[in-house]
Write a protein that holds these residues in place. Structure first.
Motif, PDB file in Angstrom:
ATOM      1  N   ALA A 107       1.944   9.448  -5.938  1.00 25.84           N
ATOM      2  CA  ALA A 107       2.121  10.507  -5.622  1.00 25.84           C
ATOM      3  C   ALA A 107       3.467  11.173  -6.564  1.00 25.84           C
ATOM      4  O   ALA A 107       3.375  12.395  -7.007  1.00 25.84           O
ATOM      5  N   GLU A 108       4.309  10.421  -6.917  1.00 25.45           N
ATOM      6  CA  GLU A 108       5.248  10.820  -7.812  1.00 25.45           C
ATOM      7  C   GLU A 108       4.732  10.838  -9.220  1.00 25.45           C
ATOM      8  O   GLU A 108       5.391  12.124  -9.964  1.00 25.45           O
ATOM      9  N   LYS A 109       4.161  10.176  -9.613  1.00 26.60           N
ATOM     10  CA  LYS A 109       3.204  10.349 -10.912  1.00 26.60           C
ATOM     11  C   LYS A 109       2.471  11.753 -10.783  1.00 26.60           C
ATOM     12  O   LYS A 109       2.469  12.193 -11.909  1.00 26.60           O
ATOM     13  N   ALA A 110       1.734  12.128  -9.786  1.00 29.42           N
ATOM     14  CA  ALA A 110       0.987  13.363  -9.877  1.00 29.42           C
ATOM     15  C   ALA A 110       1.802  14.334  -9.967  1.00 29.42           C
ATOM     16  O   ALA A 110       1.660  15.505 -10.393  1.00 29.42           O
ATOM     17  N   ALA A 111       3.063  14.389  -9.196  1.00 29.18           N
ATOM     18  CA  ALA A 111       3.875  15.220  -9.026  1.00 29.18           C
ATOM     19  C   ALA A 111       4.707  15.640 -10.510  1.00 29.18           C
ATOM     20  O   ALA A 111       4.981  16.860 -10.748  1.00 29.18           O
TER      21      ALA A 111
ATOM     22  N   TYR B 137       0.826  -1.278   0.043  1.00 29.55           N
ATOM     23  CA  TYR B 137      -0.027  -0.124  -0.168  1.00 29.55           C
ATOM     24  C   TYR B 137       0.876   1.294  -0.090  1.00 29.55           C
ATOM     25  O   TYR B 137       0.564   2.106  -0.738  1.00 29.55           O
ATOM     26  N   ALA B 138       1.978   1.274   0.838  1.00 31.85           N
ATOM     27  CA  ALA B 138       2.740   2.529   1.196  1.00 31.85           C
ATOM     28  C   ALA B 138       3.445   2.670  -0.367  1.00 31.85           C
ATOM     29  O   ALA B 138       3.520   3.796  -0.760  1.00 31.85           O
ATOM     30  N   SER B 139       4.104   1.773  -1.019  1.00 26.68           N
ATOM     31  CA  SER B 139       4.858   1.671  -2.111  1.00 26.68           C
ATOM     32  C   SER B 139       3.956   2.085  -3.429  1.00 26.68           C
ATOM     33  O   SER B 139       4.087   3.071  -4.197  1.00 26.68           O
ATOM     34  N   ARG B 140       2.590   1.701  -3.433  1.00 23.75           N
ATOM     35  CA  ARG B 140       1.506   2.115  -4.270  1.00 23.75           C
ATOM     36  C   ARG B 140       1.080   3.564  -4.303  1.00 23.75           C
ATOM     37  O   ARG B 140       1.132   4.349  -5.288  1.00 23.75           O
ATOM     38  N   ARG B 141       1.028   3.915  -2.947  1.00 31.87           N
ATOM     39  CA  ARG B 141       0.698   5.228  -2.750  1.00 31.87           C
ATOM     40  C   ARG B 141       1.912   6.313  -3.083  1.00 31.87           C
ATOM     41  O   ARG B 141       1.589   7.343  -3.496  1.00 31.87           O
TER      42      ARG B 141
END
Length: 59
Positions: free
Chosen positions: A43-47, A35-39
């Protein structure tokens, strides 16, 4: 002799409970890491995505 069988039954049950607890704990830890790695990836993709005010003109 009754004492030995009661003790072995109890230790057998606690051993099984410990194994089940370890399995559940391992599964919960693995799920939390996934879950943490997917999140983090989201977040990196959105940035990296262009912001609406920085979007290129297409007209």
């Amino acid at each position: 002799m009754t004492d030995n069988s009661d003790k072995s039954d109890k230790s057998n049950w606690t051993g099984k409970a410990a194994m089940a607890g370890a399995a559940i704990g391992s599964a919960a830890l693995a799920a939390a890491l996934l879950y943490a790695s997917r999140r983090k990836e989201r977040a990196e993709k959105a940035a990296k995505a262009p912001k609406p005010d920085q979007a290129p003109e297409t007209d």
